[in-house]
Design a protein around this motif. Structure first.
Motif, PDB file in Angstrom:
ATOM      1  N   UNK A   1      -5.340   1.885   3.580  1.00 53.17           N
ATOM      2  CA  UNK A   1      -5.891   1.470   2.289  1.00 53.17           C
ATOM      3  C   UNK A   1      -4.939   0.524   1.551  1.00 53.17           C
ATOM      4  N   UNK A   2      -3.657   0.854   1.546  1.00 55.27           N
ATOM      5  CA  UNK A   2      -2.696  -0.020   0.871  1.00 55.27           C
ATOM      6  C   UNK A   2      -2.569  -1.354   1.616  1.00 55.27           C
ATOM      7  N   UNK A   3      -2.612  -1.321   2.936  1.00 50.77           N
ATOM      8  CA  UNK A   3      -2.586  -2.559   3.704  1.00 50.77           C
ATOM      9  C   UNK A   3      -3.792  -3.434   3.374  1.00 50.77           C
ATOM     10  N   UNK A   4      -4.944  -2.795   3.210  1.00 50.37           N
ATOM     11  CA  UNK A   4      -6.154  -3.540   2.862  1.00 50.37           C
ATOM     12  C   UNK A   4      -6.002  -4.215   1.502  1.00 50.37           C
ATOM     13  N   UNK A   5      -5.373  -3.501   0.551  1.00 50.93           N
ATOM     14  CA  UNK A   5      -5.182  -4.074  -0.774  1.00 50.93           C
ATOM     15  C   UNK A   5      -4.319  -5.319  -0.745  1.00 50.93           C
ATOM     16  N   UNK A   6      -3.240  -5.295   0.050  1.00 51.41           N
ATOM     17  CA  UNK A   6      -2.381  -6.474   0.142  1.00 51.41           C
ATOM     18  C   UNK A   6      -3.038  -7.587   0.950  1.00 51.41           C
ATOM     19  N   UNK A   7      -3.782  -7.213   1.978  1.00 53.39           N
ATOM     20  CA  UNK A   7      -4.504  -8.219   2.765  1.00 53.39           C
ATOM     21  C   UNK A   7      -5.552  -8.918   1.905  1.00 53.39           C
ATOM     22  N   UNK A   8      -6.336  -8.140   1.154  1.00 50.48           N
ATOM     23  CA  UNK A   8      -7.425  -8.709   0.360  1.00 50.48           C
ATOM     24  C   UNK A   8      -6.906  -9.682  -0.693  1.00 50.48           C
ATOM     25  N   UNK A   9      -5.724  -9.423  -1.227  1.00 51.64           N
ATOM     26  CA  UNK A   9      -5.177 -10.278  -2.278  1.00 51.64           C
ATOM     27  C   UNK A   9      -4.422 -11.483  -1.741  1.00 51.64           C
ATOM     28  N   UNK A  10      -3.994 -11.418  -0.470  1.00 56.10           N
ATOM     29  CA  UNK A  10      -3.077 -12.456   0.038  1.00 56.10           C
ATOM     30  C   UNK A  10      -3.443 -12.942   1.436  1.00 56.10           C
ATOM     31  N   UNK A  11      -4.686 -12.799   1.821  1.00 49.50           N
ATOM     32  CA  UNK A  11      -5.056 -13.019   3.229  1.00 49.50           C
ATOM     33  C   UNK A  11      -4.751 -14.438   3.720  1.00 49.50           C
TER      34      UNK A  11
END
Length: 389
Positions: A23-33
């Motif tokens: 979930x935390x990885x998804x949050x950083x991916x979604x903001x900085x993909x």
């Protein structure tokens, strides 16, 4: 050229903590993909196959805690990890973990992380994950002042292999279906309902919902990053299947088949245990038999219903002197999981199942119902800040 982000989530073993990492990885991916590739550092005792299924995670590095503690930076699993990254984000709990809480698991994690954090270096920036700052309705970006912001509540579905979906399809039923995860691997016998209580729960559900099918799943022994199920064995599941014709024993079917079976069902019924959080990431509402020491806290926009215990200790996570934590320390059954206490909650469990089986029930409705139930019990809402507007 994209830069590289390593998320250090080499934490405790249970699957729930691995789902936190996703979930935390998804949050950083979604903001900085467009700017970074995301990698995960995890406990090798967790099932890394779940990470490898997620296309937004470029790579995963499982590290062996025992090996790192004995060989330090020379450990092969740590040597496989590049020491220098552009960015490193760490679970903030790692830095504040009290070694007196959590026993040998805490000591192992702290000792391992001391070596890991000495070994790793961030060329541009390192910091703590912003993910824990989210409430249920937080939107937008957190940590805008950080080099890498975090997208609040970035939801996702865990991709399930096609062969596992085919397997679960054999259990399709034209009627309500409930997958039961009878207990957690790390929680021990003292925090799970007994066989007789499970029998009473399942009979009450069958009396309420006609044409019900129940599938009981678990693991008989530790394997491939999973901890064996405690509280109810495969033999106990056979007992329930012989006693209750609507019950099927689905122990030891393999990790992805378990995940697919949970996704196939209308409800996942389980005590608070790490693996039970997986329902949130495959679209299956969780009917949680809440217990000490933790409240439910990891969500992904899927409805849930917590059957809250009538227990003065709940939630006990920060109150080490309360009765349930004292019982946990002595490996005794907690107050909230005593047979009579769980049986007294069966009417509320039925209410929860009825609520989750309603067509078009939403996550937002589930939040409102949960807060109403907390207020009805006069709980200290400061301990449930995630659910407050």
């Amino acid at each position: 050229m994209k830069k590289r982000l390593l998320i250090n989530w080499a934490f405790y073993r249970p699957v729930g903590h691995l789902l936190e990492a996703l979930q935390h990885a998804r949050g950083y991916y979604a903001a900085n993909r467009d700017g970074v590739d995301v990698y995960l550092l995890i406990n090798a005792a967790s099932p890394s196959t779940l990470v490898k299924a997620c296309p937004w995670i470029t790579g995963v590095y499982p590290i062996d805690f025992a090996e790192v503690q004995s060989q330090h930076e020379r450990a092969a699993s740590l040597q496989a990890v590049p020491p220098t990254w552009d960015y490193i984000v760490t679970d903030p709990r790692i830095a504040i973990q009290d070694p007196t809480i959590g026993g040998r698991g805490a000591e192992a994690m702290i000792a391992t992380q001391a070596v890991v954090r000495q070994y790793l270096r961030a060329a541009d920036w390192s910091g703590s994950s912003r993910g824990w700052e989210c409430k249920w309705n937080t939107t937008g970006l957190l940590g805008r002042e950080d080099p890498l912001p975090y997208a609040a509540n970035a939801r996702f579905s865990l991709p399930i292999p096609a062969d596992a979906r085919v397997f679960a399809g054999h259990y399709h039923h034209h009627g309500p279906t409930i997958c039961v995860l009878p207990g957690g691997g790390s929680s021990g016998l003292q925090q799970n309902p007994s066989l007789e209580v499970w029998s009473d729960i399942l009979m009450a559900l069958a009396d309420e919902f006609s044409n019900l099918r129940v599938y009981i799943t678990g693991l008989s022994r530790d394997m491939a990053g999973q901890i064996h199920t405690k509280g109810l064995s495969s033999q106990d599941s056979d007992v329930l299947a012989r006693r209750l014709p609507f019950v099927t024993n689905c122990f030891d079917i393999g990790l992805w088949n378990q995940v697919a079976l949970i996704a196939e069902c209308d409800i996942l019924l389980a005590p608070h245990t790490g693996f039970a959080f997986i329902g949130q990431f495959v679209g299956t509402p969780w009917l949680a038999i809440s217990r000490c020491p933790w409240p439910e806290y990891l969500f992904n926009g899927i409805p849930f219903y917590s059957v809250i215990p009538d227990c003065d200790s709940y939630p006990a996570q920060w109150r080490m002197d309360c009765e349930c934590n004292q019982r946990i320390a002595h490996c005794d059954k907690t107050v909230c999981m005593e047979d009579d206490r769980v049986r007294a909650r069966i009417p509320d469990l039925i209410n929860g199942a009825r609520f989750l089986l309603e067509p078009n029930v939403t996550y937002e409705q589930a939040i409102r119902v949960h807060v109403e139930n907390l207020r009805r019990q006069k709980r200290n809402l400061d301990q449930f800040a995630f659910f407050m507007d």
